[in-house]
Design a protein around this motif. Structure first.
Motif, PDB file in Angstrom:
ATOM      1  N   VAL A 146      -3.527  -2.355  -9.414  1.00 20.34           N
ATOM      2  CA  VAL A 146      -2.777  -1.321  -8.721  1.00 20.34           C
ATOM      3  C   VAL A 146      -3.599   0.046  -8.897  1.00 20.34           C
ATOM      4  O   VAL A 146      -4.156   0.527  -9.906  1.00 20.34           O
ATOM      5  CB  VAL A 146      -1.452  -1.041  -9.687  1.00 20.34           C
ATOM      6  N   GLY A 147      -3.580   0.857  -7.994  1.00 20.84           N
ATOM      7  CA  GLY A 147      -4.180   2.048  -7.999  1.00 20.84           C
ATOM      8  C   GLY A 147      -5.534   2.122  -7.172  1.00 20.84           C
ATOM      9  O   GLY A 147      -6.220   3.065  -6.870  1.00 20.84           O
ATOM     10  N   THR A 148      -6.149   0.921  -7.004  1.00 26.80           N
ATOM     11  CA  THR A 148      -7.457   0.908  -6.364  1.00 26.80           C
ATOM     12  C   THR A 148      -7.298   1.165  -4.902  1.00 26.80           C
ATOM     13  O   THR A 148      -6.338   0.859  -4.150  1.00 26.80           O
ATOM     14  CB  THR A 148      -7.621  -0.760  -6.366  1.00 26.80           C
ATOM     15  N   VAL A 149      -8.198   1.944  -4.499  1.00 28.31           N
ATOM     16  CA  VAL A 149      -8.247   2.413  -3.047  1.00 28.31           C
ATOM     17  C   VAL A 149      -8.967   1.319  -2.105  1.00 28.31           C
ATOM     18  O   VAL A 149     -10.204   0.991  -2.735  1.00 28.31           O
ATOM     19  CB  VAL A 149      -8.872   3.871  -2.692  1.00 28.31           C
ATOM     20  N   VAL A 150      -8.478   0.622  -1.274  1.00 28.86           N
ATOM     21  CA  VAL A 150      -9.015  -0.500  -0.563  1.00 28.86           C
ATOM     22  C   VAL A 150      -9.194   0.032   1.081  1.00 28.86           C
ATOM     23  O   VAL A 150      -8.542   0.801   1.546  1.00 28.86           O
ATOM     24  CB  VAL A 150      -8.371  -1.772  -0.805  1.00 28.86           C
ATOM     25  N   LEU A 208       0.745  -1.398   0.246  1.00 31.12           N
ATOM     26  CA  LEU A 208      -0.032   0.101   0.034  1.00 31.12           C
ATOM     27  C   LEU A 208       0.824   1.269   0.100  1.00 31.12           C
ATOM     28  O   LEU A 208       2.055   1.319   0.448  1.00 31.12           O
ATOM     29  CB  LEU A 208      -0.843  -0.008   1.219  1.00 31.12           C
ATOM     30  N   SER A 209       0.329   2.433  -0.509  1.00 26.08           N
ATOM     31  CA  SER A 209       0.961   3.568  -0.433  1.00 26.08           C
ATOM     32  C   SER A 209       1.056   3.972   1.071  1.00 26.08           C
ATOM     33  O   SER A 209       0.169   4.019   1.786  1.00 26.08           O
ATOM     34  CB  SER A 209       0.226   4.666  -1.261  1.00 26.08           C
ATOM     35  N   GLY A 210       2.298   4.533   1.379  1.00 21.85           N
ATOM     36  CA  GLY A 210       2.814   4.770   2.922  1.00 21.85           C
ATOM     37  C   GLY A 210       2.621   6.115   2.945  1.00 21.85           C
ATOM     38  O   GLY A 210       2.945   6.623   4.267  1.00 21.85           O
TER      39      GLY A 210
END
Length: 357
Positions: free
Chosen positions: A189-193, A108-110
């Motif tokens: 990739v790029g999906t917000v979960v 995930l993006s940090g």
């Protein structure tokens, strides 16, 4: 010249003759009517008989081997999810890839998490600075003891939040909890979960479980650990499985779920394939049986139409084991009793029948 007397005599004779003819005609009509009514009565009686097929209950030697169809399921199946919410920055696996337990499968993006850590650190520093001022002011009576205690509590809360943010900062890596094969990739990739959103599904088919349902009359003869012959529909080759689970409770149809585990280390089978479990429990001699199609409704209803003196009587019986298209009868019938095998839909209790075969 005819006299009036002769003419009158001739008229009387004519009338008598006509009356005689009328009487004879009437008698003929009555006789025909009676014969027609008798014929109609016979036809009506014949039409009340329902045509049925029958068979006799008979004793025979039975091999206590029965088969049940089922579907293979993976030994382990798991959906791998993120523990935190965020945007998927990278996915490191594709469908069909082998993964190990603990392997990182996504990240995930940090950025947002790092911001949370920075904010928590700033709140902690601010709470500590406030506490230092309150402690100095307390010496001179500038703050009360209650205010000082509240400042100390705020420091503890801020420190706990900072520690939580630090722990969460290490959760940007999503790791598989099981070993197996990636069966499905559910996001890109790029999906917000959100926290708990499945990212991939991993299945382990090193061992497969054949799930079948066994009749109540048979399940009591099975035990966990028993060996069972399993014949996959794709290969028809017999493999040996073991019973690893027998449900303690039945489903609505009085059948018990049973799981048979087979070794699939050679990777010849796939989850979802059909197979037949062959249970062999020896043999039984002198078993009274009738065909399955003799039963009214389902076999579990235990009702058949028994023929006596040209009539069909709805009879309650008790059954034993099922042997494919035959069912053992333990009570309610004797050898040689005639039961209906087709035509039951047109029957009620005590209906007259005509046996066609």
């Amino acid at each position: 010249m005819k006299t009036p007397f002769k003419m009158k005599k001739k008229t009387i004779i004519t009338v008598v003759a006509l009356i005689g003819v009328a009487v004879i005609f009437f008698l003929i009509l009555q006789n025909n009517k009676r014969e027609n009514e008798e014929e109609l009565s016979i036809v009506a009686q014949e039409n009340t008989e329902v045509a049925v097929s029958t068979v006799k209950a008979q004793r025979e030697n039975i091999s206590e081997k029965f088969t049940v169809n089922g579907t293979f399921q993976p030994d382990t199946r798991g959906q791998i999810s993120a523990e935190l919410g965020g945007q998927i920055e990278a996915i490191y696996v594709e469908e069909g890839d082998e993964v190990k337990e603990g392997q990182v499968i996504a990240r995930l993006s940090g950025d947002k998490i790092n911001v949370n850590v920075s904010n928590a650190k700033a709140n902690l520093d601010n709470a500590v600075s406030t506490l230092n001022r309150y402690e100095a002011a307390f010496e001179t009576g500038g703050v009360t003891a209650v205010q000082l205690d509240q400042a100390r509590l705020q420091v503890e809360n801020a420190r706990a939040q900072y520690r939580s943010a630090q722990l969460n900062s290490g959760d940007t890596s999503v790791r598989s909890k099981i070993s197996g094969t990636v069966n499905d990739k559910m996001v890109e990739v790029g999906t917000v979960v959100g926290a708990g959103t499945p990212i991939v599904e991993v299945v382990d088919i090193t061992f497969l479980q054949l799930k079948v349902e066994v009749d109540e009359a048979l399940v009591s003869n099975l035990e966990t650990g028993d060996s069972v012959n399993v014949v996959p529909s794709v290969s028809k080759d017999t493999i040996i499985g073991k019973i690893t689970f027998i449900a303690p409770d039945s489903n609505g149809a009085l059948k018990f779920p049973v799981e048979i585990t087979v070794d699939n280390s050679e990777d010849n089978l796939r989850a979802g394939m059909y197979a037949t479990a062959v249970f062999n429990m020896g043999g039984t001699d002198n078993v009274l049986t009738i065909p399955r199609n003799a039963f009214v409704g389902s076999v579990s209803d235990n009702q058949v139409f028994l023929i006596k003196d040209g009539k069909a009587y709805l009879t309650k019986i008790r059954t034993g084991m099922n042997y494919g298209d035959k069912v053992a009868v333990t009570e309610g019938l004797n050898e040689g009793d005639v039961v209906v095998t087709s035509g039951q839909i047109n029957l009620t209790d005590s209906t007259a029948v005509q046996i066609i075969r």
